[in-house]
Design a protein around this motif. Structure first.
Motif, PDB file in Angstrom:
ATOM      1  N   GLU A  33       9.211  16.963  -0.819  1.00  0.00           N
ATOM      2  CA  GLU A  33       9.390  17.639  -2.294  1.00  0.00           C
ATOM      3  C   GLU A  33      10.940  17.750  -2.570  1.00  0.00           C
ATOM      4  O   GLU A  33      11.222  17.786  -3.311  1.00  0.00           O
ATOM      5  CB  GLU A  33       8.537  19.235  -2.152  1.00  0.00           C
ATOM      6  N   VAL A  34      11.495  18.408  -1.260  1.00  0.00           N
ATOM      7  CA  VAL A  34      13.378  18.762  -1.791  1.00  0.00           C
ATOM      8  C   VAL A  34      14.274  17.422  -2.066  1.00  0.00           C
ATOM      9  O   VAL A  34      15.614  17.239  -2.566  1.00  0.00           O
ATOM     10  CB  VAL A  34      13.886  19.639  -0.669  1.00  0.00           C
ATOM     11  N   THR A  35      12.961  16.240  -1.516  1.00  0.00           N
ATOM     12  CA  THR A  35      14.866  15.380  -1.441  1.00  0.00           C
ATOM     13  C   THR A  35      13.869  13.913  -2.411  1.00  0.00           C
ATOM     14  O   THR A  35      14.338  13.307  -2.797  1.00  0.00           O
ATOM     15  CB  THR A  35      14.128  14.425   0.029  1.00  0.00           C
ATOM     16  N   ASP A  36      12.687  14.799  -3.608  1.00  0.00           N
ATOM     17  CA  ASP A  36      12.300  13.675  -4.593  1.00  0.00           C
ATOM     18  C   ASP A  36      11.614  12.700  -4.573  1.00  0.00           C
ATOM     19  O   ASP A  36      11.241  11.950  -5.146  1.00  0.00           O
ATOM     20  CB  ASP A  36      13.823  13.098  -4.984  1.00  0.00           C
ATOM     21  N   LEU A  37      10.831  12.773  -3.131  1.00  0.00           N
ATOM     22  CA  LEU A  37       9.960  11.304  -2.471  1.00  0.00           C
ATOM     23  C   LEU A  37       8.760  11.635  -2.300  1.00  0.00           C
ATOM     24  O   LEU A  37       8.954  12.900  -1.602  1.00  0.00           O
ATOM     25  CB  LEU A  37      10.788  11.261  -1.333  1.00  0.00           C
ATOM     26  N   ILE A  38       8.116  11.424  -2.752  1.00  0.00           N
ATOM     27  CA  ILE A  38       6.547  11.691  -2.834  1.00  0.00           C
ATOM     28  C   ILE A  38       5.827  11.006  -2.433  1.00  0.00           C
ATOM     29  O   ILE A  38       6.044  10.551  -3.123  1.00  0.00           O
ATOM     30  CB  ILE A  38       6.117  12.330  -4.008  1.00  0.00           C
ATOM     31  N   GLY A  62       5.193   5.273  -3.601  1.00  0.00           N
ATOM     32  CA  GLY A  62       4.911   5.746  -2.334  1.00  0.00           C
ATOM     33  C   GLY A  62       2.868   6.459  -2.131  1.00  0.00           C
ATOM     34  O   GLY A  62       2.483   7.091  -1.539  1.00  0.00           O
ATOM     35  N   VAL A  63       2.888   6.840  -2.959  1.00  0.00           N
ATOM     36  CA  VAL A  63       2.015   7.784  -3.971  1.00  0.00           C
ATOM     37  C   VAL A  63       0.475   6.649  -3.898  1.00  0.00           C
ATOM     38  O   VAL A  63       0.848   5.220  -4.427  1.00  0.00           O
ATOM     39  CB  VAL A  63       1.795   8.614  -4.410  1.00  0.00           C
ATOM     40  N   GLU A  64      -0.279   6.820  -3.490  1.00  0.00           N
ATOM     41  CA  GLU A  64      -1.548   5.664  -3.293  1.00  0.00           C
ATOM     42  C   GLU A  64      -2.854   6.110  -4.788  1.00  0.00           C
ATOM     43  O   GLU A  64      -3.179   7.647  -3.646  1.00  0.00           O
ATOM     44  CB  GLU A  64      -2.626   5.286  -1.920  1.00  0.00           C
ATOM     45  N   LEU A  65      -3.014   5.401  -5.553  1.00  0.00           N
ATOM     46  CA  LEU A  65      -3.531   6.158  -6.504  1.00  0.00           C
ATOM     47  C   LEU A  65      -5.248   6.174  -6.414  1.00  0.00           C
ATOM     48  O   LEU A  65      -5.208   5.135  -6.047  1.00  0.00           O
ATOM     49  CB  LEU A  65      -2.896   5.569  -8.028  1.00  0.00           C
ATOM     50  N   SER A  66      -6.399   6.923  -6.355  1.00  0.00           N
ATOM     51  CA  SER A  66      -6.969   6.452  -6.865  1.00  0.00           C
ATOM     52  C   SER A  66      -7.550   7.106  -8.248  1.00  0.00           C
ATOM     53  O   SER A  66      -7.679   8.669  -8.134  1.00  0.00           O
ATOM     54  CB  SER A  66      -8.070   6.994  -5.657  1.00  0.00           C
ATOM     55  N   LEU A  67      -8.884   6.352  -8.219  1.00  0.00           N
ATOM     56  CA  LEU A  67      -8.971   6.660 -10.000  1.00  0.00           C
ATOM     57  C   LEU A  67     -10.786   7.021 -10.175  1.00  0.00           C
ATOM     58  O   LEU A  67     -11.816   5.830  -9.279  1.00  0.00           O
ATOM     59  CB  LEU A  67      -8.568   5.927 -10.658  1.00  0.00           C
ATOM     60  N   LEU A  97      -4.032   8.657 -21.039  1.00  0.00           N
ATOM     61  CA  LEU A  97      -4.272   8.803 -19.287  1.00  0.00           C
ATOM     62  C   LEU A  97      -3.961   8.165 -18.310  1.00  0.00           C
ATOM     63  O   LEU A  97      -2.908   7.978 -16.957  1.00  0.00           O
ATOM     64  CB  LEU A  97      -5.738   9.546 -18.914  1.00  0.00           C
ATOM     65  N   PHE A  98      -4.016   6.436 -18.465  1.00  0.00           N
ATOM     66  CA  PHE A  98      -3.842   5.724 -17.605  1.00  0.00           C
ATOM     67  C   PHE A  98      -2.070   5.016 -17.807  1.00  0.00           C
ATOM     68  O   PHE A  98      -1.477   4.453 -17.038  1.00  0.00           O
ATOM     69  CB  PHE A  98      -4.273   4.429 -18.322  1.00  0.00           C
ATOM     70  N   ASP A  99      -1.709   5.824 -19.253  1.00  0.00           N
ATOM     71  CA  ASP A  99      -0.082   5.133 -18.921  1.00  0.00           C
ATOM     72  C   ASP A  99       0.945   6.347 -18.597  1.00  0.00           C
ATOM     73  O   ASP A  99       1.399   6.581 -17.962  1.00  0.00           O
ATOM     74  CB  ASP A  99       0.468   6.186 -20.735  1.00  0.00           C
ATOM     75  N   ALA A 100       0.201   7.642 -18.396  1.00  0.00           N
ATOM     76  CA  ALA A 100       0.926   8.414 -17.769  1.00  0.00           C
ATOM     77  C   ALA A 100       0.686   8.469 -16.084  1.00  0.00           C
ATOM     78  O   ALA A 100       1.643   8.743 -15.124  1.00  0.00           O
ATOM     79  CB  ALA A 100      -0.543   9.808 -17.897  1.00  0.00           C
ATOM     80  N   LEU A 101      -0.681   7.537 -15.293  1.00  0.00           N
ATOM     81  CA  LEU A 101      -0.606   7.145 -14.066  1.00  0.00           C
ATOM     82  C   LEU A 101       0.436   6.304 -13.903  1.00  0.00           C
ATOM     83  O   LEU A 101       1.250   5.968 -12.420  1.00  0.00           O
ATOM     84  CB  LEU A 101      -2.127   6.304 -14.041  1.00  0.00           C
ATOM     85  N   ALA A 102       0.083   5.172 -15.435  1.00  0.00           N
ATOM     86  CA  ALA A 102       1.335   3.852 -14.388  1.00  0.00           C
ATOM     87  C   ALA A 102       2.652   4.402 -14.548  1.00  0.00           C
ATOM     88  O   ALA A 102       3.288   3.932 -13.856  1.00  0.00           O
ATOM     89  CB  ALA A 102       1.385   3.458 -16.238  1.00  0.00           C
ATOM     90  N   ALA A 103       3.510   5.335 -15.451  1.00  0.00           N
ATOM     91  CA  ALA A 103       4.530   5.805 -15.586  1.00  0.00           C
ATOM     92  C   ALA A 103       4.785   6.735 -13.888  1.00  0.00           C
ATOM     93  O   ALA A 103       6.250   6.616 -13.539  1.00  0.00           O
ATOM     94  CB  ALA A 103       4.441   6.903 -16.583  1.00  0.00           C
ATOM     95  N   PHE A 104       3.210   7.428 -13.984  1.00  0.00           N
ATOM     96  CA  PHE A 104       3.709   8.781 -12.409  1.00  0.00           C
ATOM     97  C   PHE A 104       3.945   7.160 -10.843  1.00  0.00           C
ATOM     98  O   PHE A 104       5.031   7.498 -10.450  1.00  0.00           O
ATOM     99  CB  PHE A 104       2.647   9.064 -12.316  1.00  0.00           C
ATOM    100  N   HIS A 105       3.413   5.909 -11.306  1.00  0.00           N
ATOM    101  CA  HIS A 105       3.364   5.432 -10.354  1.00  0.00           C
ATOM    102  C   HIS A 105       4.401   3.807  -9.552  1.00  0.00           C
ATOM    103  O   HIS A 105       5.077   4.099  -8.934  1.00  0.00           O
ATOM    104  CB  HIS A 105       1.934   4.168 -10.394  1.00  0.00           C
ATOM    105  N   ARG A 106       5.758   4.438 -11.689  1.00  0.00           N
ATOM    106  CA  ARG A 106       6.884   3.969 -11.253  1.00  0.00           C
ATOM    107  C   ARG A 106       7.886   4.588 -10.821  1.00  0.00           C
ATOM    108  O   ARG A 106       8.976   4.440  -9.852  1.00  0.00           O
ATOM    109  CB  ARG A 106       6.969   2.792 -12.768  1.00  0.00           C
ATOM    110  N   ALA A 107       7.177   6.150 -10.914  1.00  0.00           N
ATOM    111  CA  ALA A 107       8.662   7.273 -10.357  1.00  0.00           C
ATOM    112  C   ALA A 107       8.449   7.179  -9.107  1.00  0.00           C
ATOM    113  O   ALA A 107       8.968   7.662  -8.567  1.00  0.00           O
ATOM    114  CB  ALA A 107       8.452   8.143 -11.139  1.00  0.00           C
ATOM    115  N   HIS A 108       6.974   7.348  -8.324  1.00  0.00           N
ATOM    116  CA  HIS A 108       6.728   6.897  -6.993  1.00  0.00           C
ATOM    117  C   HIS A 108       5.628   6.671  -6.407  1.00  0.00           C
ATOM    118  O   HIS A 108       4.358   6.560  -6.004  1.00  0.00           O
ATOM    119  CB  HIS A 108       5.862   8.864  -7.444  1.00  0.00           C
TER     120      HIS A 108
END
Length: 295
Positions: free
Chosen positions: A84-89, A119-124, A106-117
């Motif tokens: 969190e403090v190093t902006d790495l999630i 390292g986070v594994e997404l599950s839908l 929602l899919f657009d939001a998840l795609a933008a989040f994935h590009r930014a982070h």
């Protein structure tokens, strides 16, 4: 004592099998067995009864299990806090989505989040709204997109992304089609095609009918708006949809605003109070995606 030993111990305890635990943690069975033997030597007690076909916990193993889980959770929290403090999630983000609702923002939001982070594994996961709310409350889901008759389900935080009136949709030539507006009483002699219970749109419709002492004849139910529209087009009932759902089928259905159902059907993102770092990072992407246009 090492964290990996505790991880292997918990895996065997939950899988009740050294073989399945090895598959879960992606090492050989002999490697799992060796590490747990070493852990047992350090603790001075056997953690598993190996005499049967399944690996069962001994009294000492049962006493150790919750502490092992807590230690692993604490170790994960350390990495999350630093991230969190190093902006790495890192970690996982489990998102729920109401059945039968293709919501591209929602899919657009998840795609933008994935590009930014990355390292986070997404599950839908898909389910009806009531079960999604239970999943968020219970921690099985981090965040969910639900249909609801209320802006904020009790005990959760929410972001309303769509608020629409209900309409009755009928094919051309139907005797209601020439009327620009109708009331619930006008549906009394007609079969209804609508969403099942547990969905936000159905909750709004049921509450409006109950308030007027009406008992509509629900002929058919479907979890997808397209299926409801298809059934109505074939003359199997009057479709109860939201304005945008009906708009997608305006070439074959006439949408009639229900005058005496002023309460809107809502589409909302819900999450537990405070949320985790991944949820907090996803929300700005969701706000931007949904503000860009309708689902």
């Amino acid at each position: 004592m090492e964290l990996r030993q505790l991880e292997y111990f918990v895996a065997v305890a939950e899988e009740r099998s050294f073989t399945r635990a090895a598959e879960r943690v992606h090492i050989s069975q002999s490697g799992v067995s060796a590490q747990i033997r070493q852990l047992e030597r350090e603790l001075g007690a056997e953690l598993f009864d190996r005499s049967a076909r399944v690996a069962t916990l001994t009294v000492a193993g049962k006493a150790a299990l919750e502490h092992a889980r807590a230690a692993l959770a604490a170790a994960g929290a350390v990495g999350q806090a630093v991230g969190e403090v190093t902006d790495l999630i890192r970690g996982t983000l489990t998102v729920g989505m109401v059945l039968g609702c293709t919501v591209t923002p929602l899919f657009d939001a998840l795609a933008a989040f994935h590009r930014a982070h990355p390292g986070v594994e997404l599950s839908l996961l898909e389910d009806n709204s009531d079960k999604l709310v239970e999943g968020v409350r219970g921690g099985a889901l981090d965040l969910a997109l639900i249909g609801t008759a209320n802006a904020v389900p009790e005990g959760l935080e929410a972001l309303t992304v769509v608020s629409e009136r209900l309409v009755a949709a009928v094919p051309p030539g139907h005797r209601l089609a020439a009327r620009p507006r109708i009331a619930l009483d006008d549906l009394a002699d007609h079969s209804i095609v609508c969403m099942p219970r547990g969905t936000g749109l159905r909750a709004v419709f049921d509450e409006a009918c109950a308030a007027r002492g009406l008992r509509p004849r629900i002929a058919l139910q479907a979890g997808a708006a397209d299926a409801i529209a298809d059934l109505a087009v074939r003359g199997l009932g009057v479709a109860i949809l939201s304005e945008s759902m009906a708009e997608r089928h305006r070439d074959r259905l006439t949408a009639l605003l229900l005058d005496d159902v002023p309460a809107p059907a809502l589409l909302a993102l819900v999450w537990r109070e405070g949320g985790g770092p991944a949820v907090r990072a996803l929300l700005p992407h969701a706000r931007r995606a949904f503000s860009a246009g309708p689902p």
